[in-house]
Design a protein around this motif. Structure first.
Motif, PDB file in Angstrom:
ATOM      1  N   ASP A  97       0.813  -1.219   0.000  1.00  0.00           N
ATOM      2  CA  ASP A  97       0.000   0.000   0.000  1.00  0.00           C
ATOM      3  C   ASP A  97       0.844   1.265   0.000  1.00  0.00           C
ATOM      4  O   ASP A  97       0.353   2.339  -0.358  1.00  0.00           O
ATOM      5  CB  ASP A  97      -0.918   0.029   1.226  1.00  0.00           C
ATOM      6  CG  ASP A  97      -1.868  -1.151   1.242  1.00  0.00           C
ATOM      7  OD1 ASP A  97      -2.576  -1.339   0.237  1.00  0.00           O
ATOM      8  OD2 ASP A  97      -1.897  -1.877   2.252  1.00  0.00           O
ATOM      9  N   ALA A  98       2.091   1.139   0.442  1.00  0.00           N
ATOM     10  CA  ALA A  98       2.950   2.322   0.525  1.00  0.00           C
ATOM     11  C   ALA A  98       4.413   1.916   0.520  1.00  0.00           C
ATOM     12  O   ALA A  98       4.767   0.784   0.867  1.00  0.00           O
ATOM     13  CB  ALA A  98       2.633   3.117   1.799  1.00  0.00           C
ATOM     14  N   TRP A 100       7.832   3.124   2.306  1.00  0.00           N
ATOM     15  CA  TRP A 100       8.280   3.963   3.433  1.00  0.00           C
ATOM     16  C   TRP A 100       9.661   3.456   3.841  1.00  0.00           C
ATOM     17  O   TRP A 100       9.797   2.619   4.708  1.00  0.00           O
ATOM     18  CB  TRP A 100       7.292   3.857   4.592  1.00  0.00           C
ATOM     19  CG  TRP A 100       7.385   4.977   5.578  1.00  0.00           C
ATOM     20  CD1 TRP A 100       8.501   5.698   5.907  1.00  0.00           C
ATOM     21  CD2 TRP A 100       6.312   5.510   6.378  1.00  0.00           C
ATOM     22  NE1 TRP A 100       8.194   6.647   6.850  1.00  0.00           N
ATOM     23  CE2 TRP A 100       6.858   6.550   7.150  1.00  0.00           C
ATOM     24  CE3 TRP A 100       4.959   5.201   6.505  1.00  0.00           C
ATOM     25  CZ2 TRP A 100       6.083   7.283   8.052  1.00  0.00           C
ATOM     26  CZ3 TRP A 100       4.203   5.926   7.397  1.00  0.00           C
ATOM     27  CH2 TRP A 100       4.754   6.961   8.155  1.00  0.00           C
ATOM     28  N   SER A 116       3.885  11.791  -0.036  1.00  0.00           N
ATOM     29  CA  SER A 116       3.496  12.555   1.143  1.00  0.00           C
ATOM     30  C   SER A 116       4.346  13.814   1.196  1.00  0.00           C
ATOM     31  O   SER A 116       5.229  14.023   0.352  1.00  0.00           O
ATOM     32  CB  SER A 116       3.736  11.732   2.411  1.00  0.00           C
ATOM     33  OG  SER A 116       5.142  11.604   2.659  1.00  0.00           O
ATOM     34  N   PHE A 226       2.746   6.530  -2.276  1.00  0.00           N
ATOM     35  CA  PHE A 226       1.459   5.826  -2.376  1.00  0.00           C
ATOM     36  C   PHE A 226       1.072   5.680  -3.843  1.00  0.00           C
ATOM     37  O   PHE A 226       1.682   6.284  -4.730  1.00  0.00           O
ATOM     38  CB  PHE A 226       0.357   6.626  -1.665  1.00  0.00           C
ATOM     39  CG  PHE A 226       0.635   6.937  -0.228  1.00  0.00           C
ATOM     40  CD1 PHE A 226       0.234   6.067   0.778  1.00  0.00           C
ATOM     41  CD2 PHE A 226       1.292   8.109   0.136  1.00  0.00           C
ATOM     42  CE1 PHE A 226       0.491   6.347   2.113  1.00  0.00           C
ATOM     43  CE2 PHE A 226       1.566   8.395   1.467  1.00  0.00           C
ATOM     44  CZ  PHE A 226       1.168   7.518   2.459  1.00  0.00           C
ATOM     45  N   ARG A 234      -2.969   9.113   1.643  1.00  0.00           N
ATOM     46  CA  ARG A 234      -1.846  10.049   1.675  1.00  0.00           C
ATOM     47  C   ARG A 234      -2.151  11.224   2.592  1.00  0.00           C
ATOM     48  O   ARG A 234      -1.313  11.626   3.420  1.00  0.00           O
ATOM     49  CB  ARG A 234      -1.544  10.536   0.251  1.00  0.00           C
ATOM     50  CG  ARG A 234      -0.264  11.383   0.090  1.00  0.00           C
ATOM     51  CD  ARG A 234      -0.466  12.862   0.406  1.00  0.00           C
ATOM     52  NE  ARG A 234      -1.592  13.450  -0.285  1.00  0.00           N
ATOM     53  CZ  ARG A 234      -1.508  14.015  -1.487  1.00  0.00           C
ATOM     54  NH1 ARG A 234      -0.356  14.064  -2.126  1.00  0.00           N
ATOM     55  NH2 ARG A 234      -2.594  14.566  -2.043  1.00  0.00           N
TER      56      ARG A 234
END
Length: 270
Positions: A97-98, A100, A116, A226, A234
């Motif tokens: 989903d993301a 990071w 982001s 994202f 987001r």
């Protein structure tokens, strides 16, 4: 009841059905946009942002940041190691989903990733063995073998810099840990790496590596990535990150891993 009254009642009933249906759709959409669990994709060999400790558990600065953000959002969080060179495909296919994991914002990545706000700033540097005095500038990379992480900002920086055209060979690695291992044993003469990982590895093996001062390739902005249409997720994470910066939580996490929170970007938390 005349035909006018019948028509009015009928219209009122239709309007109520449309209203109820509309409300149901909005709720369904909202629930779909904000998942109960968020799956974070990362390179698990990227200390101190995300890596496996001696127990095989994934830990790091970004892991702590993501866990705190997920807790505040009321979501469960799962960390999934991925092939970093295929990160955009993993995101698009919804396997994660993301992203990071010290992810640098760039115009090329913005074509396929919704970012982001920036939460940290970093730079790419030339890193060499501590005893090496032959490389003191980018120009000194001429005729040298240089290591980079595949599909990293450092790789792009070297390719786009004039010094990249003069190197003898560029060796791409799946992760920075492997690149630094080869640097340590002399298989490469230098590595182009993020300042955060370079400084962290230097503390783990004091006296083995050094950053060549004055050789940065510009400022990198770290942000969470994202899918392009996941604006609600987001925006939720943006709000939480701003809260974490305001209340000091982000400072504590960054200080834990880097010794200082000087690289934390608080421009969105004023």
């Amino acid at each position: 009841m005349n035909w006018k009254k019948i028509m009015a009642v009928g219209l009122a009933a239709v309007s109520m059905m449309v209203f109820v249906t509309g409300c149901g759709s909005d709720t369904k959409t909202a629930n779909k946009e904000l998942p109960k669990k968020i799956v974070i994709g990362l390179d698990d060999s990227f200390p101190p942002m995300g890596f496996k400790d001696d127990k095989g558990e994934i830990v790091g600065l970004d892991i702590d940041m993501a866990k705190e953000a997920a807790k505040r959002a009321g979501m469960d969080v799962e960390f999934k190691a991925i092939d970093w060179s295929s990160k955009e495909a993993e995101l698009k296919s919804k396997k994660i989903d993301a992203l990071w994991n010290g992810l640098t914002v760039s115009p090329e990545r913005e074509k396929n990733i919704l970012f982001s706000n920036t939460y940290m700033k970093d730079k790419q540097y030339i890193v060499v063995r501590n005893e090496d005095e032959s490389i003191k500038s980018k120009a000194d990379l001429a005729g040298k073998v240089v290591g980079v992480q595949q599909a990293s900002t450092g790789e792009s920086a070297l390719q786009n810099d004039p010094s990249g055209k003069t190197v003898k060979e560029t060796k791409s690695y799946a992760d920075f840990v492997s690149a630094f291992m080869d640097l340590g044993i002399g298989r490469v003469d230098a590595v182009i790496a993020d300042g955060v990982i370079a400084r962290y590895l230097m503390t783990k093996e004091p006296g083995k590596y050094k950053i060549v001062e004055g050789t940065d390739y510009g400022v990198d902005n770290f942000a969470v990535g994202f899918r392009k249409d996941d604006t609600a997720l987001r925006d939720k994470i943006n709000g939480i990150l701003a809260e974490m910066k305001k209340d000091g939580t982000a400072d504590k996490i960054v200080e834990k891993w880097l010794g200082s929170s000087a690289d934390l970007d608080k421009s969105d938390a004023k």
